[in-house]
Design an enzyme around this catalytic site. Structure first.
Site, PDB file in Angstrom:
ATOM      1  N   ILE A  67      25.879   0.238  46.946  1.00 30.48           N
ATOM      2  CA  ILE A  67      27.179   0.768  47.360  1.00 30.48           C
ATOM      3  C   ILE A  67      26.973   1.948  48.321  1.00 30.48           C
ATOM      4  O   ILE A  67      27.245   3.105  47.985  1.00 30.48           O
ATOM      5  CB  ILE A  67      28.022   1.213  46.135  1.00 30.48           C
ATOM      6  CG1 ILE A  67      27.987   0.165  45.026  1.00 30.48           C
ATOM      7  CG2 ILE A  67      29.464   1.490  46.549  1.00 30.48           C
ATOM      8  CD1 ILE A  67      28.622   0.613  43.717  1.00 30.48           C
ATOM      9  N   PRO A  68      26.461   1.676  49.526  1.00 25.74           N
ATOM     10  CA  PRO A  68      26.324   2.774  50.488  1.00 25.74           C
ATOM     11  C   PRO A  68      27.704   3.288  50.908  1.00 25.74           C
ATOM     12  O   PRO A  68      28.651   2.504  51.033  1.00 25.74           O
ATOM     13  CB  PRO A  68      25.579   2.138  51.662  1.00 25.74           C
ATOM     14  CG  PRO A  68      25.671   0.669  51.478  1.00 25.74           C
ATOM     15  CD  PRO A  68      26.000   0.399  50.045  1.00 25.74           C
ATOM     16  N   HIS A  69      27.797   4.592  51.094  1.00 24.23           N
ATOM     17  CA  HIS A  69      29.083   5.179  51.457  1.00 24.23           C
ATOM     18  C   HIS A  69      28.876   6.511  52.167  1.00 24.23           C
ATOM     19  O   HIS A  69      27.831   7.148  52.014  1.00 24.23           O
ATOM     20  CB  HIS A  69      29.963   5.369  50.223  1.00 24.23           C
ATOM     21  CG  HIS A  69      29.299   6.130  49.131  1.00 24.23           C
ATOM     22  ND1 HIS A  69      28.373   5.567  48.280  1.00 24.23           N
ATOM     23  CD2 HIS A  69      29.403   7.418  48.763  1.00 24.23           C
ATOM     24  CE1 HIS A  69      27.945   6.488  47.422  1.00 24.23           C
ATOM     25  NE2 HIS A  69      28.551   7.616  47.699  1.00 24.23           N
ATOM     26  N   ALA A  70      29.872   6.884  52.952  1.00 18.30           N
ATOM     27  CA  ALA A  70      29.808   8.145  53.688  1.00 18.30           C
ATOM     28  C   ALA A  70      31.234   8.603  53.984  1.00 18.30           C
ATOM     29  O   ALA A  70      32.192   7.860  53.790  1.00 18.30           O
ATOM     30  CB  ALA A  70      29.030   7.969  54.989  1.00 18.30           C
TER      31      ALA A  70
END
Length: 159
Positions: A67-70
């Site tokens: 779950i990559p997020h920014a």
């Protein structure tokens, strides 16, 4: 918040080509740019923010899920993309296993609280082995959207 509300068919990749952690993230961001969901001029800024986040700890959370997020001050709404890899991606996951499902999301900095709600909803959904099985077997974008919307599986032989 249902993941189905954050996705559209063009923001689903049925079979990712990347086999490693960072190239998978780049593939997802490039897809968002190519389908005009993310402005091209934001690509480098978003990749830099994702890189910083990934260097803290891998967003490969286990169960074959990442779950990559920014965050970005330039966004006015949450942007989400889902990618599937049947062969698996080396995502340096916490459990050491390959990732088959990547849900990347970008959140407006002003809506930081949405990030926690979104993470919680995704994590809850993906602890369900039946959901993961159905996503792995789904044959089209709409079927994946239906799974994320919580619709029951269609009976065998029915359209």
């Amino acid at each position: 918040m249902k993941l189905a509300n954050l996705l559209t068919p063009e923001r689903i990749i049925l079979e990712m080509t990347a086999g490693e952690h960072w190239p998978a993230i780049v593939e997802l961001i490039d897809h968002l740019v190519s389908c005009s969901t993310l402005p091209g001029e934001m690509r480098e800024e978003i990749l830099a923010a994702l890189k910083i986040r990934e260097e803290q700890v891998s967003t490969g959370v286990g169960y074959g899920v990442a779950i990559p997020h920014a965050f970005s001050e330039k966004l006015d709404k949450v942007i989400t993309i889902f990618g599937r890899s049947n062969r698996g991606i080396d995502f340096e996951s916490l459990d050491g296993k390959p990732v088959h499902f990547v849900i990347l999301f970008l959140v407006p900095k002003k809506d930081y609280h949405l990030h926690l709600q979104t993470l919680a909803a995704i994590a809850k959904m993906f602890t369900n082995a039946e959901i993961r099985r159905r996503l792995g077997e789904a044959g089209c974008h709409q079927e994946i959207l239906d799974i994320f919307a919580g619709k029951p599986p269609k009976a065998a032989g029915m359209a």
